[in-house]
Design an enzyme around this catalytic site. Structure first.
Site, PDB file in Angstrom:
ATOM      1  N   PRO A 131       0.835  -1.207   0.000  1.00 35.64           N
ATOM      2  CA  PRO A 131       0.000   0.000   0.000  1.00 35.64           C
ATOM      3  C   PRO A 131       0.871   1.259   0.000  1.00 35.64           C
ATOM      4  O   PRO A 131       1.785   1.391   0.810  1.00 35.64           O
ATOM      5  CB  PRO A 131      -0.803  -0.124   1.300  1.00 35.64           C
ATOM      6  CG  PRO A 131      -0.811  -1.596   1.609  1.00 35.64           C
ATOM      7  CD  PRO A 131       0.510  -2.104   1.124  1.00 35.64           C
ATOM      8  N   THR A 161      -2.475 -11.043  -7.000  1.00 33.21           N
ATOM      9  CA  THR A 161      -3.199 -11.998  -7.831  1.00 33.21           C
ATOM     10  C   THR A 161      -3.036 -13.405  -7.261  1.00 33.21           C
ATOM     11  O   THR A 161      -1.938 -13.792  -6.858  1.00 33.21           O
ATOM     12  CB  THR A 161      -2.661 -11.957  -9.275  1.00 33.21           C
ATOM     13  OG1 THR A 161      -2.751 -10.627  -9.764  1.00 33.21           O
ATOM     14  CG2 THR A 161      -3.466 -12.868 -10.176  1.00 33.21           C
ATOM     15  N   GLU A 246       7.707 -12.123 -17.253  1.00 31.30           N
ATOM     16  CA  GLU A 246       6.404 -11.663 -16.774  1.00 31.30           C
ATOM     17  C   GLU A 246       5.798 -10.660 -17.753  1.00 31.30           C
ATOM     18  O   GLU A 246       4.625 -10.740 -18.106  1.00 31.30           O
ATOM     19  CB  GLU A 246       6.553 -11.015 -15.396  1.00 31.30           C
ATOM     20  CG  GLU A 246       5.268 -10.385 -14.884  1.00 31.30           C
ATOM     21  CD  GLU A 246       5.404  -9.769 -13.501  1.00 31.30           C
ATOM     22  OE1 GLU A 246       4.471  -9.064 -13.082  1.00 31.30           O
ATOM     23  OE2 GLU A 246       6.440  -9.997 -12.842  1.00 31.30           O
ATOM     24  N   ARG A 272     -24.804  -6.953 -38.477  1.00 31.86           N
ATOM     25  CA  ARG A 272     -25.575  -5.814 -37.957  1.00 31.86           C
ATOM     26  C   ARG A 272     -25.805  -4.787 -39.067  1.00 31.86           C
ATOM     27  O   ARG A 272     -24.858  -4.399 -39.760  1.00 31.86           O
ATOM     28  CB  ARG A 272     -24.813  -5.173 -36.788  1.00 31.86           C
ATOM     29  CG  ARG A 272     -25.474  -3.927 -36.209  1.00 31.86           C
ATOM     30  CD  ARG A 272     -26.744  -4.241 -35.480  1.00 31.86           C
ATOM     31  NE  ARG A 272     -27.284  -3.049 -34.829  1.00 31.86           N
ATOM     32  CZ  ARG A 272     -28.499  -2.978 -34.306  1.00 31.86           C
ATOM     33  NH1 ARG A 272     -29.293  -4.038 -34.352  1.00 31.86           N
ATOM     34  NH2 ARG A 272     -28.904  -1.870 -33.729  1.00 31.86           N
ATOM     35  N   GLN A 340     -17.037   0.567 -29.820  1.00 26.09           N
ATOM     36  CA  GLN A 340     -17.727   1.657 -30.515  1.00 26.09           C
ATOM     37  C   GLN A 340     -18.489   1.136 -31.736  1.00 26.09           C
ATOM     38  O   GLN A 340     -19.618   1.573 -32.009  1.00 26.09           O
ATOM     39  CB  GLN A 340     -16.709   2.712 -30.938  1.00 26.09           C
ATOM     40  CG  GLN A 340     -17.324   3.965 -31.565  1.00 26.09           C
ATOM     41  CD  GLN A 340     -17.989   4.873 -30.536  1.00 26.09           C
ATOM     42  OE1 GLN A 340     -17.772   4.716 -29.337  1.00 26.09           O
ATOM     43  NE2 GLN A 340     -18.787   5.813 -31.013  1.00 26.09           N
ATOM     44  N   GLY A 343     -21.906  -0.184 -31.159  1.00 23.10           N
ATOM     45  CA  GLY A 343     -22.953   0.749 -30.759  1.00 23.10           C
ATOM     46  C   GLY A 343     -23.395   0.491 -29.333  1.00 23.10           C
ATOM     47  O   GLY A 343     -22.611   0.062 -28.476  1.00 23.10           O
TER      48      GLY A 343
END
Length: 383
Positions: A131, A161, A246, A272, A340, A343
């Site tokens: 922290p 994790t 990593e 679409r 985007q 929609g």
């Protein structure tokens, strides 16, 4: 452009891991997202199926093959299936934690830990961040005071994790608080040690199925036999040595997530319709997807070269940093632009692109922020 990274063994492994995800992970992922954690049995099933510890020597129950292309397949298929939250725990176990046990364990430690790591009985985590310190590891305040044949550990870690599920936690500590980097060591803390407590399973905006925890240590007695490496004060060097792998692991997953978003969006814009024609037929849609297709291909080939370099023992910290920041930023751009093109439906959680959007945001932060990656690269330029 055709990829040349994989051979028939890797593609067979891909088919097996894809089947594993479709059976063992995909049907449960919504429930695990809601719970904020995967069951420990997932690691046991992955271990039985040969998807953990591929490079653990066979004498300890592993695959005995040190080839990061298999790890790459796991990351790619995890992203393809849209289960980043569940898959991150497995990749962290294989790609990020295991190298410390392979490189720095004594024979006694290997015999004690590697069989469980390969089988999934022992889940791993690595605890660096504290922290308030972010990327400034040298300022950590977790201490390990030598007391005879044990260390007494005090401090706290956050954003860990596998923090709830982990049995073995590679923990960065100060064995000499008067020193900065040279005072750091790595200790393996084990589940059940007195004073080792797990705090909240943190509530994140994405990757919900991945348990991410706060850890606290109050006078935890840790045997000196749990020190990684022959001497104290090697922790920072050990961390720096393993960071390129990593960061490459994160870059691989980021490119795979970007490609998955692209492929899903291509299918969507073909079906679409708007203003009487497919969304994909508009010039803007074609240009956006053309740009993304180009960027993903280029990034994928760079990352493939990094995998080859890693396998050859030649991957540098600078090249891994380039891969990490570029690919995670690409992931962010790709999922945003693909959302985007969906929609309003892109904002609905029932569409995979919505989950991909929230899952992506952390990748520019963990494993070293984009800013830290640029700093590593900039210094290499003599700046």
């Amino acid at each position: 452009m055709r990829r040349s990274l994989f051979d028939a063994d890797h593609e067979a492994f891909r088919e097996s891991f894809r089947a594993f995800l479709d059976k063992e992970v995909v049907p449960h992922h919504d429930a695990w997202d809601a719970a904020g954690i995967v069951p420990r049995d997932l690691f046991l099933t992955a271990g039985r199926s040969g998807f953990l510890g591929m490079d653990v020597p066979d004498e300890y129950g592993g695959g005995g093959v040190a080839d990061f292309r298999f790890n790459t397949v796991i990351a790619e298929e995890t992203m393809r299936a849209g289960v980043a939250g569940a898959g991150l725990g497995i990749s962290l176990h294989n790609d990020i934690c295991l190298p410390y046990f392979l490189a720095y364990c004594t024979d006694e430690q290997k015999a004690r830990w590697l069989p469980g790591i390969a089988s999934g009985e022992l889940i791993t985590a690595i605890a660096m961040t504290e922290p308030g310190i972010g990327s400034d590891l040298a300022s950590m305040s977790t201490t390990a005071r030598r007391d005879g044949d044990q260390y007494i550990v005090n401090g706290a870690k956050t954003f860990i994790t596998n923090g709830i599920n982990a049995d073995l936690v590679i923990t960065a500590v100060k064995t000499d608080p008067s020193q900065k980097h040279k005072g750091m060591s790595l200790l393996v803390l084990e589940r059940g040690m007195p004073g080792f407590e797990r705090g909240r399973n943190l509530d994140k905006i994405g990757q919900h199925a991945q348990d991410t925890a706060e850890l606290s240590f109050t006078d935890v007695p840790v045997p000196v036999a749990n020190l990684l490496g022959p001497d104290e004060g090697q922790g920072f060097t050990q961390l720096v040595t393993n960071l390129p792998q990593e960061r490459l692991s994160i870059a691989i997953a980021a490119v795979a997530a970007a490609r998955t978003a692209l492929e899903q969006t291509l299918e969507y814009v073909k079906s679409r319709r708007a203003f009487g024609q497919p969304v994909g037929s508009f010039q803007n849609s074609r240009f956006v997807l053309a740009e993304l297709a180009t960027e993903v291909d280029i990034a994928e080939h760079y990352v493939d070269d990094c995998v080859r370099a890693l396998n050859a023992g030649e991957l540098t910290a600078v090249d891994a940093s380039k891969a990490k920041w570029w690919c995670t930023e690409l992931q962010g751009r790709a999922v945003d632009r693909c959302l985007q093109l969906h929609g309003g439906y892109g904002y609905m959680n029932e569409y995979p692109i919505a989950r991909a959007f929230t899952d992506a945001r952390i990748t520019r932060i963990y494993g070293g922020t984009t800013e830290i990656m640029k700093e590593v690269i900039g210094r290499s330029l003599g700046l």
